[in-house]
Design an enzyme around this catalytic site. Structure first.
Site: not given
Length: 433
Positions: A15, A94, A123, A179
């Protein structure tokens, strides 16, 4: 004419490699940023790949220590968990990633930051709320929410075709249709064949942990020491030798190693995403599972009952999620688990809750003896040299001690007053209890 400089959160995968090339073709100058949060990654190869695709440079920042000390350990201190099972491994990483990306953007003179988060996931919210809190004037480029981009690249096959056309080397194949996101605390798996919630994850999907069915027949015993709710020492045996680690990173890595070889920390859930979509996720969270289990147990020995109840009701829940639903009474109770899950780490409520966590952990000092064995972690015993809430003579069935059993009669009598009235009213109305 160049449109300006953009800092792209880059993983080296399909990606973000395609997004890097796409941004360059759109006229942007791109600085790539990679966060080392403990994932098993060839960072040098990823940097070389980014530059080969056309990035001006690729900055790699080691965030492992701050990830553990600023996020993982506070999560342990408040027993953070989302929807009773998920230990927030993705969410925890994050804030440190976003903060480092904004730092790179400032240093490199970038007017914008970009990421490869999908338009349906959590996210994108976590990163962008953090970006705007850290740099209110930053522009965010989110290709997966841009119709021009997602109509051109409808899915994985379109990205693979684009990569082949542009000469972008990728390792992605159709052999593992899901994923993954990995860091020091966990690895997550979603999408692809896992989107059917009734599909059993294939045994070769799990990356971090040994299959509990084939884990060693001999258990691993270890002891975790806590100071004010934070793991500060871990004692274990390796090759017949007793060993001790005290550095925060070493404590976490050692807990990971013990849990991984014993198959500890696997979960498979359907969860409620912040944006309102249900999703199926599989997670491996080995060391964090062990440390949190030990912490919960120690609190039973050393923590005041009412302080623990208040922390569990108003801090733990919200620190994991912190989401404000104006139609819900939970508007008043923004707690820890909500905060982490929904991406509100850089917020005034997080500062308030974190100070509450610290206050609740003043007495959480002691050690817990644990055992990891075939997918489980259990507690063998616990003790504390400094905290004395537990009194063996008071709770003993073999001696009276300072507590007089006769005093309980009055306690029961007072406690029963309202229940007698309730029972009387039911009887008079002819209703069964």
């Amino acid at each position: 004419m160049a449109k300006g400089k953009v800092c792209l959160a880059y993983s080296g995968g399909l990606d973000t490699s395609c997004i890097l090339k796409y941004l360059i073709e759109e006229g942007y100058e791109v600085v790539c940023f990679m966060a080392d949060v403990g994932q098993e990654e060839d960072f040098d190869a990823a940097r070389e790949k980014a530059v080969k695709i056309g990035a001006l440079k690729c900055e790699i920042v080691d965030l492992r220590r701050e990830f553990i000390e600023e996020l993982c350990f506070p999560a342990i201190a408040c027993n953070a968990v989302y929807e009773n099972v998920y230990l927030l491994g993705t969410s925890l990483a994050r804030p440190v990633i976003a903060r480092a990306q904004i730092d790179i953007a400032h240093r490199e003179g970038c007017f914008a930051v970009s990421h490869g988060c999908t338009g349906k996931g959590n996210d994108q919210v976590r990163f962008e709320l953090a970006f705007y809190a850290l740099e209110p004037k930053i522009k965010v480029i989110a290709p997966w929410r841009d119709p021009v981009f997602y109509e051109r690249f409808a899915g994985r096959n379109d990205l693979l075709a684009y990569a082949a056309e542009k000469g972008i080397p990728v390792t992605s194949t159709k052999s593992k249709p899901w994923s993954m996101d990995e860091n020091l605390a966990h690895c997550s798996y979603e999408a692809g064949i896992l989107e059917d919630p009734d599909t059993t994850p294939p045994t070769d999907m799990w990356k971090l942990t040994q299959d509990p069915l084939t884990a060693p027949d001999q258990p691993d015993d270890f002891t975790v020491h806590f100071d004010k709710g934070v793991p500060v020492k871990l004692e274990f045996t390796e090759n017949g030798q007793k060993k001790t680690v005290t550095d925060s990173v070493d404590v976490f890595l050692t807990a990971n190693a013990i849990a991984r070889r014993n198959g500890v920390g696997r979960i498979d859930i359907v969860e409620n995403r912040f944006i309102g979509i249900k999703s199926r996720g599989c997670y491996e969270t080995p060391g964090l599972t062990c440390l949190r289990t030990a912490h919960i147990d120690l609190e039973g020995l050393v923590m005041d009952r009412e302080v623990r109840a208040l922390r569990d009701q108003f801090v733990t829940f919200n620190y994991s999620k912190v989401g404000i639903n104006p139609l819900s009474l939970r508007l008043l109770f923004l707690t820890a688990s909500q905060l982490l899950y929904n991406g509100l780490y850089f917020s005034p409520e997080r500062e308030f809750l974190e100070s509450s966590i610290s206050a609740s952990q003043k007495t959480v000092n002691g050690q817990v003896r644990c055992r990891a064995y075939k997918g489980t972690v259990s507690v063998l015993g616990r003790s504390s040299e400094t905290e004395k809430l537990y009194d063996m003579t008071e709770s003993s069935m073999d001696e009276i001690g300072d507590f007089s059993p006769a005093e309980t009669t009055g306690f029961i009598t007072v406690s029963a007053i309202r229940l007698k009235k309730y029972g009387q009213a039911k009887a008079e109305a002819g209703e069964k209890m």
